[in-house]
Design a protein around this motif. Structure first.
Motif, short mmCIF file in Angstrom:
data_model
loop_
_atom_site.label_atom_id
_atom_site.label_comp_id
_atom_site.label_asym_id
_atom_site.label_seq_id
_atom_site.Cartn_x
_atom_site.Cartn_y
_atom_site.Cartn_z
N VAL A 160 -28.53 3.49 -11.35
CA VAL A 160 -29.74 4.03 -11.34
C VAL A 160 -30.31 4.83 -10.09
N PHE A 161 -31.10 5.60 -10.32
CA PHE A 161 -31.40 6.59 -9.25
C PHE A 161 -30.62 7.30 -8.53
N GLU A 162 -30.32 7.20 -7.13
CA GLU A 162 -29.36 7.91 -6.45
C GLU A 162 -28.21 7.00 -6.01
N SER A 163 -28.20 5.66 -6.45
CA SER A 163 -27.35 4.73 -6.02
C SER A 163 -25.69 4.75 -6.57
N LYS A 164 -25.01 4.53 -5.66
CA LYS A 164 -23.54 4.67 -5.89
C LYS A 164 -22.78 3.23 -5.83
N PRO A 165 -21.58 3.01 -6.55
CA PRO A 165 -20.83 2.02 -6.75
C PRO A 165 -20.28 1.89 -5.29
N ASP A 166 -20.24 0.54 -4.81
CA ASP A 166 -19.56 0.47 -3.56
C ASP A 166 -18.26 0.90 -3.24
N HIS A 167 -17.25 0.93 -4.30
CA HIS A 167 -16.00 1.61 -4.12
C HIS A 167 -15.87 3.00 -3.92
N TRP B 144 0.80 -1.15 -0.18
CA TRP B 144 -0.01 -0.03 -0.06
C TRP B 144 0.78 1.25 0.02
N GLY B 145 2.21 1.11 0.14
CA GLY B 145 2.96 2.32 0.40
C GLY B 145 2.69 3.14 1.67
N THR B 146 2.29 2.29 2.92
CA THR B 146 1.71 3.19 3.95
C THR B 146 2.95 2.83 5.06
N ASP B 147 2.94 3.49 5.87
CA ASP B 147 4.03 3.51 6.95
C ASP B 147 3.49 2.60 7.90
N TYR B 148 4.03 1.41 8.23
CA TYR B 148 3.54 0.55 9.15
C TYR B 148 3.24 1.10 10.73
N GLU B 149 4.00 1.95 11.29
CA GLU B 149 3.88 2.55 12.32
C GLU B 149 2.76 3.30 12.44
N TRP B 150 2.28 4.07 11.15
CA TRP B 150 1.13 4.78 11.13
C TRP B 150 -0.27 3.96 11.14
N THR C 176 -15.27 11.25 -7.58
CA THR C 176 -15.11 10.53 -6.41
C THR C 176 -15.33 8.96 -6.48
N GLU C 177 -14.96 8.67 -7.77
CA GLU C 177 -14.91 6.85 -7.81
C GLU C 177 -13.60 6.64 -8.49
N PRO C 178 -13.01 5.52 -7.40
CA PRO C 178 -11.94 5.17 -7.57
C PRO C 178 -11.72 4.24 -9.06
N LEU C 179 -10.67 4.25 -9.85
CA LEU C 179 -10.62 3.25 -11.04
C LEU C 179 -10.52 2.11 -10.71
N ILE C 180 -11.60 1.13 -10.96
CA ILE C 180 -11.44 -0.35 -10.73
C ILE C 180 -10.15 -1.08 -11.01
N GLU C 181 -9.59 -0.84 -12.29
CA GLU C 181 -8.56 -1.42 -12.90
C GLU C 181 -7.25 -1.16 -12.08
N ASP C 182 -7.10 -0.13 -11.42
CA ASP C 182 -5.89 0.24 -10.50
C ASP C 182 -6.15 -0.42 -9.17
N ILE C 183 -7.37 -0.83 -8.68
CA ILE C 183 -7.48 -1.60 -7.60
C ILE C 183 -6.99 -3.08 -7.90
N GLU D 133 -4.39 8.68 1.91
CA GLU D 133 -3.38 7.66 2.20
C GLU D 133 -3.86 6.17 1.54
N MET D 134 -5.10 6.13 1.69
CA MET D 134 -5.75 4.82 1.20
C MET D 134 -5.56 4.53 -0.21
N PHE D 135 -5.69 5.87 -1.04
CA PHE D 135 -5.89 5.58 -2.39
C PHE D 135 -4.69 6.29 -3.16
N ARG D 136 -3.28 6.04 -2.59
CA ARG D 136 -2.38 6.65 -3.27
C ARG D 136 -2.11 6.10 -4.29
N ASN D 137 -1.98 4.74 -4.45
CA ASN D 137 -1.86 3.96 -6.03
C ASN D 137 -2.98 4.04 -6.81
N ILE D 138 -4.09 4.52 -6.42
CA ILE D 138 -5.26 4.29 -7.11
C ILE D 138 -5.97 5.57 -7.66
#
Length: 967
Positions: A560-567, A435-441, A592-599, A582-587
């Motif tokens: 449809v309607f006001e639904s949003k994808p889970d991601h 994830w590229g995240t500091d383990y201590e954090w 506001t929608e993360p790219l599925i292929e990057d996940i 921090e969570m999406f640094r590689n994505i």
């Protein structure tokens, strides 16, 4: 006739046309009868259950020039969102609307066949009972709110709970209905929140399978494939009803039965639709599966029908099994299980004389207090016969939800991270590197390092976190907030206790495309929210079928309607909690929608353990676009751009995408080179057995994958092992530097982010995970050798002394009861054995399928199956309303179905229904326009206490009850 619910009450029967008229029918542009529906769905009329032959296409997709009204008709290829067979769906889209559906004849899995649910899948997107916009409960009434208001209020309350009680006081309950990418992101999200209190449906369906099988030979998954059963010379199914639970899988079973004249043995306490196709039906007393399996092995060992060479080369500890099996003489088996010894001898001979044998099972074997014993005994039976690691053999474990295999692999569980790395320090450090995240954090996000490295509480027992005294749970405080994210509460047992737990929560959040029973199974007035998730047809991403093939779904229509994808919803929450960057640094995040292929690419970089590293989005999309090039039996592409690869790269697909590993069609098959999908058993348990179990070599002897340069057993690969063999010279400089940065010589094939150790091992014909023996003794489990133990609630009090349960203990942060329940005798007042299960027309908690008028019509009344003998003794006639009552106080009012499908002394109930609770109509609690078409009481209201001794999977298959005719 469909009974349509309106305004919280059930009213008189009406035709299907009338049921979907008006608001319900407007989505179709008017009313529609069944013939019209079938024509527009692109399938021929047929029965509600088994799709044993490919169905005829009715509607042909038009090209852009053929489109009517100026709108071109486009097509999109997706995967059915019900069970895990993995059937493809060819959708027709016009003007952004899903207008039709054709069978996917090119799919090598379903070959154009559907069951009732797959044929009705189109309604999932535009159904009028969808949850259309965010809602909150105010003074007991649902009100529409904006996404921003809902997210602000939810996140504010969660932050307060976190500060006051710690992150473990919020439970993030995930789903088996989301894509691999969304499931992976969900587990990552829980880690960034700082808790292992996360889980999903696999806990209550196949967690005991994963534990039992993985601890036998390495991986807890289906070894072969549905298609590979075409090569089976015999098939035996334990505790499974694929004709109803996984209908298209029956096509593959019947193909072997008819073309190979393969005997088909079904072991099940009920005479099911599957048993109706069997050449032999073995009908044991519920909960006595070990007696039956060891009874079969008694005859096999007694007659010398076992495969001695296979046992010597590829198994460890079989002698300890022989000792236990000696106890299970035909007389003892019959005393405990009721199965005659002569029948078991006939079945044992059938298995011995018709190899290869494929063994399958589902929840009838897993949902027991000794589920892990069952899921080890069945593989041992196959090992004794030499049926594992061969075409037409193996253990085919049928999964129930479309991505329950993938979500499990992605670590949406309270005891592991993605790829089954566990939750120890090494696992967190590995994923922190990915994830590229500091383990201590990351560690600072948890209440303590101890809680970071200890499993959370399983979903099967979530309610106890809320109800128990704080002093009795191993975390700082009780559960205060519960997030049901794509999970149905009525798939869980002990529902009256859950009702009480819902009332105690400070906050309840439900994320779902439809309104599940958890939205109304309580007396809450405030702090309850509904967030509309998009369906899986309204997004793209990968999904792992039961056979480990990773298929790619194309988005059919926009949400449809006001639904949003889970991601996207996860990203929005991460923003509110302050760790989105921090969570999406590689994505990549588009708006506001993360790219599925990057996940996908991120988990490709980290999931070396199970080989989710070679299935890039590009490779998966190429496979889906070329389904027609794959053989319908071997699943191997015959020419074309995927030539030589197996359909959708079943894991393990070793190395990175550039290495072009073809995927592994059959696990543990040494007849192929590792580079072409071959393997031995995984070396997970050391090289020598423990002294208390006789020690001995645990590595394979004289058995190895074809072309291996090490022609014997060997341990898992590390950098030190490469150096010892002199193979480290084959590493590139980049690979070497990455390995040094991890742990130098201690770096192993699972933690090497370069993939170099895997690549070099395979270059020399070796499996990265080693080449070991399967172990028949799991010395770390409560029962190292599987043994029979009587269920907690049993009418056979004469057997309790001979086969007692466990002592009470502490597990998963909670005390758990065994002996203290079994010692109480309720059998006088509750003389009937009670089991539950599922139906072909419905799925899971029924929120989605009962909101589908085409499926709701097929099964309109909740019922209990009762044997004629018991019905006559109770004065009950077919169709009478009866109370089914349990010793823990649960009671349901259902229709009696008098049938010989259940044996004397047994009652069987399905669990999908909702809307009624212990005789009380609670449908008025649904938000207007969102309730199901058909309502009833869930069978799980009367299922009692009981949890597997390793995984805490719930006991669904054996309890006790009594029947009382309703006035």
């Amino acid at each position: 006739m469909l009974t349509k619910r309106s305004q919280g009450t059930a009213r008189g029967s009406s035709s299907l046309r009338a049921a979907v008229a008006g608001k319900g029918g407007s989505a179709f542009g008017g009313t529609m009868d069944r013939r019209t529906f079938l024509r527009r769905s692109g399938v021929a009329a047929g029965g509600a259950g088994l799709a044993s032959m490919p169905l005829m296409s009715v509607d042909r997709a038009q090209s852009a020039t053929e489109g009517q009204g100026g709108e071109p008709t486009e097509t999109a290829l997706s995967v059915c969102t019900f069970c895990a067979v993995g059937c493809s769906i060819q959708a027709e889209v016009k003007g952004g609307v899903w207008t039709g559906q054709e069978p996917a004849f090119d799919s090598p899995i379903n070959n154009g066949g559907y069951c009732a649910k797959g044929a009705a899948a189109r309604h999932e997107t535009h159904g009028d009972r969808r949850l259309k916009y965010p809602m909150k409960m105010v003074d007991g009434k649902w009100q529409r709110v904006s996404w921003e208001q809902a997210l602000n209020e939810i996140s504010s309350q969660m932050q307060t709970i976190r500060e006051e009680s710690g992150p473990d006081s919020v439970y993030w309950l995930g789903s088996a209905k989301v894509s691999n990418e969304q499931a992976y992101l969900f587990r990552k999200f829980a880690g960034y929140w700082g808790s292992n209190n996360t889980d999903h449906q696999a806990r209550i369906c196949h967690s005991s399978t994963v534990a039992g099988v993985a601890n036998t030979w390495g991986y807890g998954a289906m070894t072969n494939s549905f298609n590979d059963m075409h090569k089976s010379r015999a098939i035996i199914t334990f505790g499974g009803n694929p004709a109803e639970a996984h209908p298209v899988s029956m096509y593959h079973i019947l193909k072997a039965k008819e073309e190979n004249h393969a005997p088909f043995v079904v072991v099940d306490p009920r005479f099911t639709r599957t048993a109706a196709h069997a050449t032999e039906h073995v009908q044991p007393r519920p909960g006595t599966d070990i007696a039956v399996i060891w009874g079969l092995l008694w005859h096999i060992f007694e007659n010398g029908w076992e495969d001695e060479q296979y046992i010597r080369q590829r198994t460890w500890g079989m002698d300890h099994v022989r000792e236990e099996v000696r106890r299970w003489t035909p007389d003892e088996v019959e005393r405990v299980s009721g199965v005659p010894g002569a029948q078991l001898r006939r079945v044992a001979r059938t298995l011995a004389e018709n190899k290869p044998v494929c063994l399958t099972w589902t929840l009838g074997m897993t949902q027991h207090t000794i589920g892990n014993n069952n899921t080890r005994a069945m593989p041992i039976l196959q090992l004794a016969l030499g049926n594992v690691g061969t075409e037409g053999g193996g253990t085919n474990i049928f999964r129930g939800h479309d991505n329950v295999q993938g979500a499990t692999d992605m670590g949406v569980l309270c005891h592991t991270l993605p790829g089954y790395y566990g939750v120890g320090e090494g696992a967190w450090k590995h994923w922190a590197r990915v994830w590229g995240t500091d383990y201590e954090w990351l560690k600072s996000r948890f209440h303590s390092k101890d809680l970071m490295e200890s499993p959370g509480t399983p979903v099967s027992r979530w309610y106890e976190l809320a109800l128990m005294n704080k002093e009795d749970i191993e975390q700082p405080d009780n559960l205060r907030a519960m997030v049901f994210w794509g999970h149905s509460v009525n798939s869980l047992t002990r529902m009256p206790e859950q009702w009480e737990a819902f009332n105690k929560l400070d906050l309840l959040v439900i994320v779902d495309p439809f309104v599940p029973l958890s939205a109304l199974m309580h007396d809450r007035k405030e702090n309850t929210y509904l967030l509309p998730a998009a369906t899986q047809f309204e997004t793209n991403g990968s999904v792992t079928a039961s056979n480990r093939s990773v298929q790619w779904r194309q988005k059919i229509v926009d949400p449809v309607f006001e639904s949003k994808p889970d991601h996207e919803i996860m990203y929005l929450f991460a923003q509110k909690f302050g760790y989105a960057d921090e969570m999406f640094r590689n994505i990549t995040v588009n708006g506001t929608e993360p790219l599925i292929e990057d996940i996908t690419r991120e988990y490709n970089r980290g999931m070396w353990t199970v080989g989710y590293t070679g299935q890039s989005p590009e490779r998966l999309k190429l496979h889906m676009a070329n389904q027609h090039t794959f053989d319908k039996t071997t699943l191997r592409a015959n020419g074309g751009p995927c030539d030589g690869e197996y359909y959708c790269l079943p894991w393990p697909c070793w190395g990175d995408a550039e290495m072009k590993h073809p995927g592994t069609p059959n696990l543990y098959d040494p007849s192929k080179p590792v580079a072409e999908g071959g393997l031995g058993f995984r070396a997970r348990f050391g090289v020598e057995g423990p002294e208390e179990w006789g020690g001995g070599n645990m590595l394979a002897e004289g058995s190895y994958p074809k072309g291996s340069e090490i022609q014997d057993g060997y341990p898992e690969f590390t950098m030190a092992m490469l150096k010892k063999l002199g193979w480290d010279k084959d590493l590139t400089e980049d690979e070497r530097s990455t390995i040094e940065a991890v742990a130098g010589d201690s770096t192993n094939w699972k933690t090497d982010l370069s993939g170099g150790i895997q690549r070099v091992a395979i270059k020399h014909g070796c499996a990265p995970y080693g080449n070991a023996k399967a172990r028949c003794v799991v010395w770390t489990f409560p029962d190292p050798v599987p043994v029979h133990r009587e269920p907690l609630y049993t009418p056979r009090r004469d057997l309790v002394a001979d086969y007692p349960t466990y002592e009470d203990r502490q597990m998963y942060r909670l005390p758990i009861k065994y002996a203290s329940i079994q010692q109480q005798d309720f059998s006088g007042d509750y003389p009937l054995v009670l089991s539950s299960g599922c139906l072909v027309e419905q799925e899971g908690g029924g929120a989605k399928s009962f909101a589908n008028p085409w499926l709701a019509e097929l099964q309109q009344q909740m019922f209990a199956q009762v044997n004629p003998h018991d019905a006559n003794n109770s004065g009950i006639k077919d169709g009478d309303m009866v109370f089914v009552e349990s010793p823990e106080g649960g009671s349901i009012k259902v229709s009696a179905r008098i049938t010989d499908s259940v044996a004397r002394g047994n009652v069987w109930v399905p669990y999908h229904w909702g809307g009624y609770f212990q005789g009380k109509d609670i449908t008025g609690k649904y938000p207007e326009g969102t309730g199901p078409y058909v309502v009833g009481e869930s069978g799980n209201i009367v299922m009692t206490y009981g949890y597997d001794s390793v995984t805490n999977i719930q006991e669904n298959k054996v309890s006790i009850c009594r029947l009382r005719r309703a006035a």
